[in-house]
Design an enzyme around this catalytic site. Structure first.
Site, mmCIF file in Angstrom:
data_model
loop_
_atom_site.group_PDB
_atom_site.id
_atom_site.type_symbol
_atom_site.label_atom_id
_atom_site.label_comp_id
_atom_site.label_asym_id
_atom_site.label_seq_id
_atom_site.Cartn_x
_atom_site.Cartn_y
_atom_site.Cartn_z
ATOM 1 N N LYS A 44 15.346 -30.044 26.104
ATOM 2 C CA LYS A 44 16.101 -30.061 27.369
ATOM 3 C C LYS A 44 15.472 -31.027 28.385
ATOM 4 O O LYS A 44 16.182 -31.747 29.080
ATOM 5 C CB LYS A 44 16.228 -28.646 27.945
ATOM 6 N N GLY B 106 31.911 -22.795 20.742
ATOM 7 C CA GLY B 106 30.738 -22.025 21.160
ATOM 8 C C GLY B 106 30.990 -21.221 22.425
ATOM 9 O O GLY B 106 32.107 -21.158 22.940
ATOM 10 N N GLN B 107 29.914 -20.608 22.943
ATOM 11 C CA GLN B 107 30.052 -19.698 24.096
ATOM 12 C C GLN B 107 30.651 -20.408 25.307
ATOM 13 O O GLN B 107 31.578 -19.899 25.936
ATOM 14 C CB GLN B 107 28.676 -19.099 24.466
ATOM 15 N N TYR C 23 13.206 -25.755 22.305
ATOM 16 C CA TYR C 23 14.436 -25.839 23.099
ATOM 17 C C TYR C 23 14.142 -26.509 24.441
ATOM 18 O O TYR C 23 14.837 -27.441 24.859
ATOM 19 C CB TYR C 23 14.965 -24.419 23.320
#
Ligand code: AKB
Length: 324
Positions: free
Chosen positions: A147, A11-12, A143
């Protein structure tokens, strides 16, 4: 930190973090964990071991930890904010059930765990300017919910079982190696690709919507330095505000235009992303990270903008020349 499993290594963040750890810990085994369909390629594949590591399979994770005597897990598996709104149950499964599997393996095998939190853990009631380290966290996105729950569960495993869990709240991350996917802050990466290619950029976030952003080298530095920090200095653990620049699309476009004068941008605001962005801080206060483990970013907006343009021109085999 010697033998490390990076979950989400393609991933990033993972693609660059895995390579940084391999460079900085040559005596260790840095395992690139991936899921089928997102296999490592090129230098990431060739420079060290890789294993299928699906956070939803605790036995698989435990076997990797045993095989490589893993002492630290970077848990980078997540659906980002915009895509998590479309697939909330999958986001919960990966972010929460996955985290629980990792924390259980960590508890049994005495492994340290880094799971990033985000500016997404804040919500509309959070103070937007100089957002404090300890403040209201009532996000409205799935999201964000995952978190906040990640922060709480990670702290629970630290206090209850002594698992060495640590985390930072990442701003939007700007990088030139691997594209992000499905985030609210992705525009701050996409804008550079359009600018360097000479294309008009269609911006999904409104003018005047400020968010914290960070250049990837600083994000990697934060992830590594926090895991190497003296535990006795840490008052907080899950999770630290870290900041380096706060910007809106106009600020960023202006910086790019001062280097690429012909750059054009227009707005087609995405209501889902904009609503999420509006609920996030404009600018976090990261003084606790600075005091407790010496956090200090190296890149400001100008340095980042210069480096992004030069790096993307290199990536696309373009001439550097002057910034015009
Ligand atoms: C996103 O936009 O979803 C992420 C983040 C800020 O956590 N980049």
């Amino acid at each position: 930190m010697k033998n490390v499993l990076v979950i989400g290594s393609t991933g990033q963040i993972g693609s660059e973090l895995t390579m940084k750890l391999r460079r900085e810990i040559p005596e260790g085994q840095i395992v690139a964990g991936y899921i089928p369909g997102a296999e490592p390629k090129g230098i990431l594949l060739e420079s060290g071991p890789s294993e299928i590591a699906d956070v939803r399979d605790g036995k698989q994770l435990a076997a990797i930890v045993d095989r490589y005597q893993v002492d630290t897990i970077y848990n980078l598996a997540a659906l980002l904010s915009a895509v998590a709104e479309k697939k909330p149950l999958l986001a919960w499964d990966i972010q929460m059930n996955g985290l629980l599997n990792i924390l259980e393996v960590a508890r049994e095998k005495e492994v340290a765990v880094f799971t990033p939190s985000s500016i997404g853990s804040f919500g509309p009631e959070t103070p937007k300017i100089d957002t404090p380290q300890d403040t209201i966290q009532r996000p409205r996105s799935m999201y964000g919910v995952t978190k906040v729950a990640t922060e709480l569960l990670s702290d629970y495993y630290f206090h209850k079982f002594g698992v060495d869990t640590r985390s930072v709240r990442f701003p939007g991350l700007i990088s030139n190696v691997t594209l992000p996917g499905g985030g609210t802050t992705d525009y701050a990466v996409d804008i550079f690709y359009s600018a360097v290619k000479g294309e008009e950029f269609v911006c999904p976030i409104a003018a005047g919507t400020f968010m914290d952003m960070m250049y990837m080298p600083d994000a990697l530095k934060a992830a590594v330095e926090l895991m190497q920090a003296d535990p006795y200095r840490l008052v907080h653990r899950n999770s630290f505000n870290v900041a380096s620049m706060s910007l809106d699309p106009e600020t960023l476009a202006g910086k790019i235009r001062s280097r690429i004068p012909g750059f054009r941008m227009r707005y087609e605001v995405d209501p889902v992303r904009e609503e999420i962005a509006q609920s996030w801080p404009d600018k976090m206060d990261d003084s606790c990270a600075r005091a407790e483990w010496g956090w200090a970013p190296a890149y400001d907006l100008d340095l980042m903008t210069d480096d992004m343009i030069v790096s993307l021109r290199n990536k696309f085999g373009m001439q550097q020349g002057r910034f015009d």
